[in-house]
Design a protein around this motif. Structure first.
Motif, PDB file in Angstrom:
ATOM      1  N   GLN A  42      -5.872  72.940 -15.003  1.00 51.79           N
ATOM      2  CA  GLN A  42      -6.603  73.966 -15.729  1.00 51.79           C
ATOM      3  C   GLN A  42      -7.721  74.562 -14.889  1.00 51.79           C
ATOM      4  OE1 GLN A  42      -5.488  75.029 -18.679  1.00 51.79           O
ATOM      5  NE2 GLN A  42      -6.997  76.676 -18.563  1.00 51.79           N
ATOM      6  N   LEU A  46      -8.197  78.473 -13.868  1.00 51.04           N
ATOM      7  CA  LEU A  46      -9.467  79.178 -13.978  1.00 51.04           C
ATOM      8  C   LEU A  46      -9.829  79.860 -12.660  1.00 51.04           C
ATOM      9  CD1 LEU A  46     -12.024  79.938 -15.471  1.00 51.04           C
ATOM     10  CD2 LEU A  46     -12.943  77.671 -14.965  1.00 51.04           C
ATOM     11  N   ALA A  49      -7.940  82.983 -12.372  1.00 46.26           N
ATOM     12  CA  ALA A  49      -8.533  84.038 -13.199  1.00 46.26           C
ATOM     13  C   ALA A  49      -9.770  84.624 -12.522  1.00 46.26           C
ATOM     14  CB  ALA A  49      -8.889  83.479 -14.578  1.00 46.26           C
ATOM     15  N   THR A 115     -11.700  87.438 -19.721  1.00 45.45           N
ATOM     16  CA  THR A 115     -10.580  86.512 -19.566  1.00 45.45           C
ATOM     17  C   THR A 115     -11.027  85.230 -18.868  1.00 45.45           C
ATOM     18  OG1 THR A 115      -9.037  88.375 -19.416  1.00 45.45           O
ATOM     19  CG2 THR A 115      -8.256  86.247 -18.615  1.00 45.45           C
ATOM     20  N   THR A 119     -10.816  81.502 -20.376  1.00 45.35           N
ATOM     21  CA  THR A 119     -10.150  80.420 -19.647  1.00 45.35           C
ATOM     22  C   THR A 119     -11.070  79.224 -19.477  1.00 45.35           C
ATOM     23  OG1 THR A 119      -8.904  82.125 -18.449  1.00 45.35           O
ATOM     24  CG2 THR A 119      -8.779  79.895 -17.595  1.00 45.35           C
ATOM     25  N   GLN A 247     -12.738  80.702 -27.601  1.00 40.25           N
ATOM     26  CA  GLN A 247     -11.668  81.355 -26.840  1.00 40.25           C
ATOM     27  C   GLN A 247     -11.052  82.491 -27.653  1.00 40.25           C
ATOM     28  OE1 GLN A 247      -8.546  78.685 -25.624  1.00 40.25           O
ATOM     29  NE2 GLN A 247      -7.603  80.173 -24.250  1.00 40.25           N
TER      30      GLN A 247
END
Length: 454
Positions: A42, A46, A49, A115, A119, A247
């Motif tokens: 994860q 991130l 992103a 975004t 994230t 989120q």
């Protein structure tokens, strides 16, 4: 809880490798956080992103290109004249840049920043699950170890009852039926012990999956974290802090920005370009130009895109409302589960006390010939079941506290006060947000990536 779950786990100690120091729940939390592949994945999502923002920022800058061409040619000056061979080379340097696009690129940058923030909340959700898996596996290993100990004691006690039944049979006090019943109960007790030992092995594997290593000697559970005084107070906190809700809020903002971007697509774009070239024959050329461009008709695609963006925004709003409903329900369910576990623990205490009294009485009566072997075995089984139920209820009560914390969005390294460095999402973002190529910022980025790799 401290009395029950603090019991010595003989079977677990036999299976576990000896350790110089017992592991604590905090150790399990830290190991789970540091060894989680889910968190690593994860965090990488991130960082990807973050790079989307950097790429969007790059669109605000000019694009500089060069072209070098070289070629051979043959020409004839007249119909019957000689041929001339010639090589020609050209070097051209050009730069182009979008001058004005009615906010398209800035909207895209803002959208991608949102975004990134969404994230980050997804990363926090993964962190909560990783930590909950750690405490769940820690408690499960202790519970399964205690059940193994109870099953071992049960096998020893039933073995004693079988021997007593055999002795009474030899002197004619009981029949062969009593001996057979005791033999059957012993076989059942041994089978239950085998199942309990298998459950302990499974729990140890789950602990390894959660923390990265098999459990050693585990210390008794510390006092559980505090909770709000009421379910309503817990729900109020959850609606403000739970990552799923935050989120979803970011998702609504993203969809609203997408509507603005779809509207901007109807506007023209103004771009500029400049170039300079040098030919092998010694001539130089320079040019500069502006270009205004707008689609007058696109078959209805842009209008459809705007309607689609509006529909996506409406869907995101529904997602947010559903997230609020789901989290409120989750808090309520966790709170109810904790209350049920509390009631089960209290009932379990009374059940154990009554079953112990009954067992002691039946065994005493059996020694006087007033009770049969089956009566003793039944009383012992009831006492064993009561103890197992009490241990499991106490474990559920302890885990129930962490389940409430998770539904509130507070099962994090920071809230638990683990005192370890955590992944800092802002550090990587700040290093790449201005789209560095290879500069002082680029070197800083290299250092960050090195730390992440370690």
């Amino acid at each position: 809880m401290r009395t029950i779950l603090g019991m010595t786990m003989a079977a677990a100690i036999v299976i576990s490798a000896p350790m110089a120091q017992a592991e604590t729940l905090t150790d399990a939390f830290i190991a789970a956080y540091r060894n989680s592949n889910l968190l690593d994945k994860q965090a990488a999502v991130l960082r990807a992103a973050d790079e989307d923002v950097a790429q969007a920022v790059a669109t605000l800058r000019p694009v500089v290109e060069y072209t070098l061409t070289s070629g051979w040619g043959r020409a004839q000056s007249t119909n019957n004249g000689p041929f001339f061979d010639a090589w020609a080379s050209t070097f051209e340097l050009s730069a182009s840049m979008m001058v004005y696009d009615f906010g398209r690129r800035n909207l895209n940058i803002t959208l991608l920043k949102e975004t990134v923030l969404a994230t980050r909340e997804a990363l926090r959700s993964v962190e909560q699950q990783v930590l909950y898996d750690a405490v769940s596996s820690y408690v499960d290993v202790q519970v399964k170890g205690q059940i193994v100990s109870l099953r071992q004691s049960n096998v020893r006690l039933v073995t004693q009852e079988l021997r007593a039944a055999q002795d009474r049979f030899e002197v004619g006090e009981v029949t062969r039926t009593d001996v057979s019943i005791a033999e059957a109960r012993l076989a059942a007790a041994r089978a239950a012990l085998a199942v309990a030992e298998g459950d302990l092995m499974i729990a140890r594997e789950a602990y390894r999956a959660a923390t990265g290593a098999y459990p050693g000697s585990l210390k008794s559970l510390p006092r559980a974290p505090g909770l709000p005084k009421s379910m309503e107070a817990a729900q109020s906190v959850a609606l403000k802090t739970h990552p799923s809700i935050l989120q979803a809020q970011r998702g609504v903002t993203i969809r609203e920005l997408a509507i603005d971007a779809a509207k901007a697509n109807f506007m023209p774009t103004l771009s500029g370009s400049v170039s300079a070239s040098k030919n092998s024959d010694g001539t130089n050329e320079q040019s500069f130009g502006l270009s205004l461009n707008q689609e007058l008709y696109s078959g209805g695609a842009k209008a459809s895109g705007l309607r689609q963006a509006i529909a996506n925004r409406d869907g995101a709003r529904a997602d947010l409302q559903q997230a609020v409903v789901s989290i409120s329900e989750a808090v309520g369910s966790a709170w109810a589960g904790l209350a049920m576990a509390n009631a089960q623990v209290q009932a379990g205490d009374r059940q154990i006390a009554a079953a112990q009294t009954a067992f002691d009485g039946v065994r005493e009566e059996a020694s006087l010939g007033a009770r049969t072997t089956i009566d003793v075995l039944n009383a012992e089984q009831e006492l064993l079941d009561a103890r197992v139920t009490r241990i499991e209820a106490e474990a559920q009560r302890y885990l129930g506290v962490y389940a409430v914390l998770q539904t509130m969005g507070l099962l994090t390294v920071e809230h638990l006060g683990l005192g370890i460095p955590t992944y800092d999402p802002a550090q990587y973002y700040n290093a790449v947000k201005n789209a560095p190529v290879h500069s002082a910022q680029g070197k800083a980025l290299d250092r960050i990536m090195g730390k992440i790799g370690n």
